[in-house]
Design an enzyme around this catalytic site. Structure first.
Site, PDB file in Angstrom:
ATOM      1  N   ASP A 140       2.739  21.189  40.281  1.00  0.00           N
ATOM      2  CA  ASP A 140       3.669  19.837  40.425  1.00  0.00           C
ATOM      3  C   ASP A 140       5.103  20.206  40.850  1.00  0.00           C
ATOM      4  O   ASP A 140       5.914  19.764  39.891  1.00  0.00           O
ATOM      5  CB  ASP A 140       3.168  18.979  39.140  1.00  0.00           C
ATOM      6  CG  ASP A 140       3.805  17.417  39.352  1.00  0.00           C
ATOM      7  OD1 ASP A 140       4.387  17.209  40.566  1.00  0.00           O
ATOM      8  OD2 ASP A 140       3.687  16.826  38.292  1.00  0.00           O
TER       9      ASP A 140
ATOM     10  N   LYS B 254       6.853  19.184  43.313  1.00  0.00           N
ATOM     11  CA  LYS B 254       7.603  18.092  43.980  1.00  0.00           C
ATOM     12  C   LYS B 254       8.775  18.534  44.846  1.00  0.00           C
ATOM     13  O   LYS B 254       9.912  18.154  44.903  1.00  0.00           O
ATOM     14  CB  LYS B 254       8.254  17.036  42.920  1.00  0.00           C
ATOM     15  CG  LYS B 254       6.963  16.331  42.180  1.00  0.00           C
ATOM     16  CD  LYS B 254       7.600  15.265  41.309  1.00  0.00           C
ATOM     17  CE  LYS B 254       6.527  14.308  40.529  1.00  0.00           C
ATOM     18  NZ  LYS B 254       6.111  15.332  39.379  1.00  0.00           N
TER      19      LYS B 254
ATOM     20  N   ASP C  42      13.282  19.176  49.772  1.00  0.00           N
ATOM     21  CA  ASP C  42      14.406  19.750  50.454  1.00  0.00           C
ATOM     22  C   ASP C  42      14.199  19.778  51.955  1.00  0.00           C
ATOM     23  O   ASP C  42      13.282  19.677  52.487  1.00  0.00           O
ATOM     24  CB  ASP C  42      14.895  20.781  49.699  1.00  0.00           C
ATOM     25  CG  ASP C  42      16.478  21.124  49.858  1.00  0.00           C
ATOM     26  OD1 ASP C  42      17.065  20.674  50.756  1.00  0.00           O
ATOM     27  OD2 ASP C  42      16.961  21.668  48.858  1.00  0.00           O
TER      28      ASP C  42
HETATM   29  O1  S5P Z   1       4.585   9.354  40.027  1.00  0.00           O
HETATM   30  C1  S5P Z   1       4.503  10.236  39.202  1.00  0.00           C
HETATM   31  C2  S5P Z   1       3.990  11.702  39.462  1.00  0.00           C
HETATM   32  C3  S5P Z   1       3.700  12.584  38.932  1.00  0.00           C
HETATM   33  S1  S5P Z   1       3.282  14.115  39.772  1.00  0.00           S
HETATM   34  N1  S5P Z   1       4.365  10.213  37.957  1.00  0.00           N
HETATM   35  C4  S5P Z   1       4.116  11.351  37.029  1.00  0.00           C
HETATM   36  O2  S5P Z   1       4.104  11.135  35.609  1.00  0.00           O
HETATM   37  N2  S5P Z   1       3.878  12.440  37.642  1.00  0.00           N
HETATM   38  C5  S5P Z   1       3.501  13.670  36.814  1.00  0.00           C
HETATM   39  O3  S5P Z   1       2.409  13.478  35.969  1.00  0.00           O
HETATM   40  C6  S5P Z   1       4.658  13.990  35.641  1.00  0.00           C
HETATM   41  O4  S5P Z   1       5.400  15.147  36.087  1.00  0.00           O
HETATM   42  C7  S5P Z   1       3.649  14.493  34.402  1.00  0.00           C
HETATM   43  O5  S5P Z   1       3.537  16.090  34.626  1.00  0.00           O
HETATM   44  C8  S5P Z   1       2.342  13.742  34.691  1.00  0.00           C
HETATM   45  C9  S5P Z   1       2.105  12.652  33.618  1.00  0.00           C
HETATM   46  O6  S5P Z   1       2.164  13.068  32.543  1.00  0.00           O
HETATM   47  P1  S5P Z   1       1.966  12.160  31.131  1.00  0.00           P
HETATM   48  O7  S5P Z   1       2.051  12.684  29.692  1.00  0.00           O
HETATM   49  O8  S5P Z   1       2.849  10.853  31.127  1.00  0.00           O
HETATM   50  O9  S5P Z   1       0.630  11.746  31.142  1.00  0.00           O
END
Ligand code: S5P
Length: 258
Positions: A91, A93, A96
């Site tokens: 992940d 993201k 750039d």
């Molecule tokens: O919009 C997003 C995109 C991502 S990839 N919202 C997110 O929360 N994430 C990722 O999903 C975030 O970086 C984390 O690794 C995971 C959610 O984690 P949780 O502990 O809240 O379930």
């Protein structure tokens, strides 16, 4: 109304090797669960994945969170993924210019393109971000998801930004295989929608994360995959939690089928 296809049927329609494999795994293991193993040590990440490997179709990492990173960790990660038949999603993201993301994807400490089947990118830089990543990933049969929407409060990935992101994906289907989104955004059955911000009970954290339930995400919003982090890794019994998310996500999918 359109007939909802099974994961097996979607696997057959896919031409990209990663989505073909992903839908096949989802079908065979009966799971639309991706775990987000956001833990700080290699030991913790590996332990969690060894335990819940049978219940997931993919493991999502934030490799730059890990404090004792070493290349041997990636070797072990790949072994567990192979043993339990799940894919790896870093992940990162990327966000750039093309030339920079190309270097970030292939080089540095983590050499992400060597091991991650799937990566994701923000569309904010424009198509160059996809073109740069593609120069590294295409020959390795890697895949990319575009972040079309986010789960966090007040995020700016909405409206025209989301629409332009969908177009960018559709125009780069040799490498972009779907979206990080909060709902189904397009009807193409070969594109996958993966949704983070999932817990068995909806709510929020103290830093703007917003949670929806598996039933809402899969059943009502038409997404394909739930991404669960703290709901599993901070549970008292992580195997029990993983099973509960697997069951909830898969049941919601089955109820959509004809
Ligand atoms: O919009 C997003 C995109 C991502 S990839 N919202 C997110 O929360 N994430 C990722 O999903 C975030 O970086 C984390 O690794 C995971 C959610 O984690 P949780 O502990 O809240 O379930």
């Amino acid at each position: 109304p359109k007939k909802v296809l099974t994961y097996g049927e979607r696997s057959e329609l896919c031409t990209h090797p990663v989505t073909k494999e992903l839908f096949k795994i989802m079908h065979e293991k009966e799971t639309n669960l991706v775990v987000s193993a956001d833990l700080k040590t290699t030991k913790e990440v590996l332990q969690v994945l060894k335990k819940i490997g049978p219940h997931i179709c993919m493991a999502k990492t934030h490799i730059d969170i890990i404090e004792d990173y070493n290349p041997e960790f990636v070797t072990q990660l790949c072994e567990i993924a192979k043993k339990h038949n799940f894919l790896l999603f870093e992940d990162r993201k990327f966000a750039d210019i093309g030339n920079t993301v190309k270097l970030q994807y292939s080089s540095g400490l983590y050499r992400i393109s060597d091991w991650a089947h799937v990566i994701n990118a923000h569309s904010v830089p424009g198509e160059g971000v996809v073109k740069g990543l593609k120069e590294v990933g295409l020959v390795k049969d890697r895949a990319c998801l575009l972040i079309a929407e986010m789960s966090s409060l007040g995020n700016l990935a909405t409206g025209d930004y989301t629409v332009a992101t969908i177009k960018m994906a559709e125009e780069n289907k040799d490498f972009v295989v779907g979206f990080i989104s909060q709902k189904k955004l397009c009807d193409d059955p070969t594109l996958v929608h993966m949704t983070p911000g999932v817990k068995l009970e909806c709510g929020k954290d103290s830093l703007g994360q917003q949670y929806l339930t598996p039933d809402e995400v899969i059943g009502r919003r038409g997404s394909d995959i739930i991404i669960v982090g703290r709901g599993i890794v901070q549970a008292h019994d992580i195997v029990k939690a993983a099973k509960a998310y697997q069951q909830a996500g898969y049941l919601a999918y089955q109820q959509l089928l004809p």
